[in-house]
Design a protein around this motif. Sequence first.
Motif, short mmCIF file in Angstrom:
data_model
loop_
_atom_site.label_atom_id
_atom_site.label_comp_id
_atom_site.label_asym_id
_atom_site.label_seq_id
_atom_site.Cartn_x
_atom_site.Cartn_y
_atom_site.Cartn_z
N GLU A 178 7.53 27.82 26.62
CA GLU A 178 8.28 28.36 25.19
C GLU A 178 9.35 29.39 25.72
N ARG A 179 8.98 30.18 26.65
CA ARG A 179 9.83 31.30 27.15
C ARG A 179 11.08 30.79 27.60
N GLU A 192 13.43 29.32 24.94
CA GLU A 192 13.85 30.40 24.26
C GLU A 192 15.11 30.78 25.08
N TRP A 193 14.97 31.12 26.49
CA TRP A 193 16.18 31.54 27.38
C TRP A 193 17.33 30.41 27.08
N ASP A 221 9.17 37.42 27.39
CA ASP A 221 8.31 36.96 26.29
C ASP A 221 8.98 36.73 25.05
N VAL A 222 8.45 35.70 24.05
CA VAL A 222 8.79 35.34 22.90
C VAL A 222 7.95 36.12 22.01
N GLN A 223 8.34 37.06 21.46
CA GLN A 223 7.34 37.98 20.37
C GLN A 223 6.87 37.22 19.18
N SER A 228 11.53 31.53 18.83
CA SER A 228 11.72 32.61 17.81
C SER A 228 12.54 31.81 16.65
N ARG A 279 7.16 33.72 17.19
CA ARG A 279 7.67 32.53 17.14
C ARG A 279 7.42 31.67 16.17
N PRO A 323 11.97 34.12 32.55
CA PRO A 323 12.40 34.34 30.89
C PRO A 323 11.31 35.43 30.50
N LYS A 343 2.93 28.32 27.21
CA LYS A 343 3.69 29.43 26.70
C LYS A 343 4.73 29.64 27.67
N MET A 344 4.73 29.69 28.96
CA MET A 344 6.27 29.66 29.80
C MET A 344 7.04 28.77 29.49
#
Length: 128
Positions: free
Chosen positions: A92-93, A96-97, A51-53, A12, A55, A49, A89-90
């Motif tokens: 990325e999540r 992010e966390w 989702d990253v809405q 994000s 990004r 984690p 995608k995971m």
Amino acid sequence: MSSAEPTTIGLSESAHGKLKRLQEDGYFRELLDGYRFAIGLALAQGVEPPDVQKRTTIFNVGTVDPDQSLKRSIEALMGSQVRDASIYKMAERLAEWGVNELASQAEAGGIDFVGLLDQAGEKEAADR
């Protein structure tokens, strides 16, 4: 894995700014180092984690995971959570966390890397 994998991954806008700050403050030499560490931290903590809405693209997947060892690690450690989803995608999540957690620790007085590694080792021993 049945989902198509992206060719680029990111964070994000907020987390990207935090990752840049961690680099500027000397916690990581390169943004990529911080990104990978953040993924590892999230995996070590066993988080699921969110989702990253929205990004911002930062890295090419081939740069982050040239030998696909990261992909294999996520598949091995998260199993059914990623069975029908994109591994990257995971990633990325997880990043992010992890970036948010690292930034929070940095703001609270500093990142205790030794403590984080000890914690991961304790969790691994408990999982055996």
